[in-house]
Design a protein around this motif. Structure first.
Motif, PDB file in Angstrom:
ATOM      1  N   UNK A 187       8.133  10.185  -7.321  1.00  0.00           N
ATOM      2  CA  UNK A 187       7.648  10.520  -5.939  1.00  0.00           C
ATOM      3  C   UNK A 187       5.978   9.664  -6.068  1.00  0.00           C
ATOM      4  N   UNK A 188       5.171   9.549  -7.191  1.00  0.00           N
ATOM      5  CA  UNK A 188       3.715   9.357  -6.767  1.00  0.00           C
ATOM      6  C   UNK A 188       4.447   6.981  -6.643  1.00  0.00           C
ATOM      7  N   UNK A 242       4.547   7.007  -2.859  1.00  0.00           N
ATOM      8  CA  UNK A 242       3.351   7.053  -2.546  1.00  0.00           C
ATOM      9  C   UNK A 242       2.886   5.832  -2.280  1.00  0.00           C
ATOM     10  N   UNK A 243       2.762   5.152  -2.913  1.00  0.00           N
ATOM     11  CA  UNK A 243       2.270   4.376  -3.429  1.00  0.00           C
ATOM     12  C   UNK A 243       2.382   2.696  -2.369  1.00  0.00           C
ATOM     13  N   UNK A 244       3.745   2.880  -2.734  1.00  0.00           N
ATOM     14  CA  UNK A 244       5.004   1.640  -1.475  1.00  0.00           C
ATOM     15  C   UNK A 244       4.796   2.304  -0.473  1.00  0.00           C
ATOM     16  N   UNK A 245       4.327   3.357  -0.148  1.00  0.00           N
ATOM     17  CA  UNK A 245       3.914   4.020   1.318  1.00  0.00           C
ATOM     18  C   UNK A 245       2.894   3.406   2.007  1.00  0.00           C
ATOM     19  N   UNK A 246       1.787   3.624   0.786  1.00  0.00           N
ATOM     20  CA  UNK A 246       0.783   3.133   1.321  1.00  0.00           C
ATOM     21  C   UNK A 246       0.273   1.559   1.675  1.00  0.00           C
ATOM     22  N   UNK A 247       1.379   1.016   0.704  1.00  0.00           N
ATOM     23  CA  UNK A 247       1.503  -1.074   1.409  1.00  0.00           C
ATOM     24  C   UNK A 247       2.026  -0.215   2.613  1.00  0.00           C
ATOM     25  N   UNK A 248       2.973   0.129   3.201  1.00  0.00           N
ATOM     26  CA  UNK A 248       3.542   0.520   4.316  1.00  0.00           C
ATOM     27  C   UNK A 248       2.790  -0.236   5.362  1.00  0.00           C
ATOM     28  N   UNK A 251       2.893  -5.019  -1.812  1.00  0.00           N
ATOM     29  CA  UNK A 251       1.991  -4.220  -2.027  1.00  0.00           C
ATOM     30  C   UNK A 251       0.296  -5.131  -2.422  1.00  0.00           C
ATOM     31  N   UNK A 298      -1.090   9.490   5.354  1.00  0.00           N
ATOM     32  CA  UNK A 298      -0.580   8.023   5.505  1.00  0.00           C
ATOM     33  C   UNK A 298      -0.017   8.313   6.954  1.00  0.00           C
TER      34      UNK A 298
END
Lengths: 119, 172, 107
Positions: A11-12, A15-21, B82, C16
């Motif tokens: 899940x973490x 979330x990291x890839x959601x930040x990138x998007x 990223x 987000x």
């Protein structure tokens, strides 16, 4: 316990890839490059988060939990099929709507200017 | 007949997963509605019906292997994204361009699979498909050069049996 | 412990949505806004699963998430179809000549 840790890790990562998007959706210069962020980032991060939850629900090895994990995996398969398709539909509609792509100076646009193909 | 049975069992599996109630009445309802849907739409799912069951099973197996490879490509593509978005100064690498890619794949399902795979690999997106021409928007010159025929060969290897010399059998 | 983690992760996911919402508000063209709404919809479908885990009713919220994802997909397809200037050619191959032979007025 170890399954909980693995699912938290999944899940973490999602979330990291959601930040990138999300950051890409703001920072990229034009519509087409923004579609890169929206199409790719959302696919993988939804897959990671939902499969993390599927792993978490699967931990008791009971009958109904197995069905629940199967439902979550069905959502995964659905996202994997439909997200690139809607990306194609939206980027094609944007091209036909006449949005000018930003092209690097050393390249030429083989598809042609969208506004020049006025029917 | 075999394809109808396959369609029916797929539908019934989806019913069993999504219904979640397992008594005789609800399973009976599921069997009835799956039979009805199979009867009215049995020609939707598979186009070419000349292949046997074992050939289809082999195709499904190889398709699963291909999807695993595609998942790895998706991870690479997200790492690339990223890096572009979060690393300072990496936004200067963005030199978008539109290139043309001509494919030799014939059937609609193969083209669908190729277009979706191009979208999920690093730095490239399919904009338009006109016949055999794929118009690809790529985010840098490096990404555009990465699009060689390797993915197309993988897709062709799914649907062509390795032993026989038939060039391109039409698939689903 | 997993519930606490789910609450924090859901809050991060909610935060987000703000960049995508920025794109909805200032997006230069209409299709930019539609793409951002599509992104928010995907995040919402994932967030519904989070809510199900927090409330302990995953088996109910999973169905909501699936229905929301399907509606999101169909909505983005409908919006793309609406903004298409020429009528898409639904057939084998899809030749450009036939697609351009039947132009429609922009809405």
């Amino acid at each position: 316990m170890i399954l909980d840790l693995v699912s938290m890790l999944l899940i973490a990562a999602g979330l990291l890839f959601f930040v990138g998007a999300a950051v890409g959706l703001v920072r990229f210069p034009d519509f087409y490059t923004r579609m890169h962020a929206a199409g790719k980032g959302d696919t993988l991060s939804s897959l990671l988060v939902i499969s993390g939850f599927a792993l978490h629900e699967f931990k008791d090895f009971e009958g109904m939990d197995f069905i629940l994990a199967l439902k979550l995996l069905a959502i995964c398969v659905f996202i994997m099929m439909t997200s690139p398709t809607s990306t194609h539909a939206l980027i094609d509609a944007g091209y036909e709507d006449g949005i000018e792509p930003v092209i690097a100076p050393d390249a030429e646009n083989v598809l042609g200017d969208p506004t020049s193909r006025q029917p | 007949m075999m394809y109808r049975a396959v369609t029916f069992s797929l539908l019934l599996a989806i019913w069993l997963v999504f219904s979640g109630i397992y008594d005789a009445f609800h399973i009976g309802l599921g069997i009835l509605s799956c039979l009805f849907v199979t009867w009215i739409s049995s020609d939707l799912l598979f186009d070419d019906r000349s292949l046997g069951f074992r050939a289809r099973l082999g195709q499904a197996w190889r398709l699963g292997g291909y999807l695993a490879w595609l998942g790895w490509q998706l991870v690479l593509s997200n790492l690339h994204l990223l890096k572009l978005t979060l690393k300072p100064g990496a936004m200067a690498e963005v030199e978008p361009r539109i290139t043309l890619y001509r494919t030799a794949l014939k059937s609609d399902f193969e083209k669908f699979l190729l277009a979706n795979s191009i979208t999920l690999t690093p730095g490239t997106i399919t904009i338009k498909i006109l016949g055999d021409d794929f118009y690809i928007h790529s985010i840098s010159k490096f990404a555009a050069d990465g699009l060689d025929g390797q993915m197309e060969r993988r897709i062709a290897a799914i649907f062509a049996p390795a032993g026989s010399g038939s060039p391109s059998p039409s698939a689903d | 412990m997993f519930e606490t983690f789910s609450i924090i992760a859901g809050a991060i996911l909610l935060l987000l949505m703000l960049p995508a919402f920025y794109r909805v508000v200032v997006g230069p063209t209409a299709i930019d806004r539609i793409v951002a709404v599509n992104v928010i919809g995907t995040k919402t479908a994932v967030l519904l699963v989070f809510i199900g885990v927090i409330f302990g009713r995953v088996e109910m919220f999973v169905d909501f998430a699936l229905a929301y994802g399907m509606l999101n997909f169909i909505g983005s397809l409908a919006a793309a179809r609406y903004l298409h200037r020429v009528r898409p050619f639904y057939g084998k191959g899809g030749q450009l000549a036939e697609a351009e032979a039947t132009p429609t007025e922009r809405p």
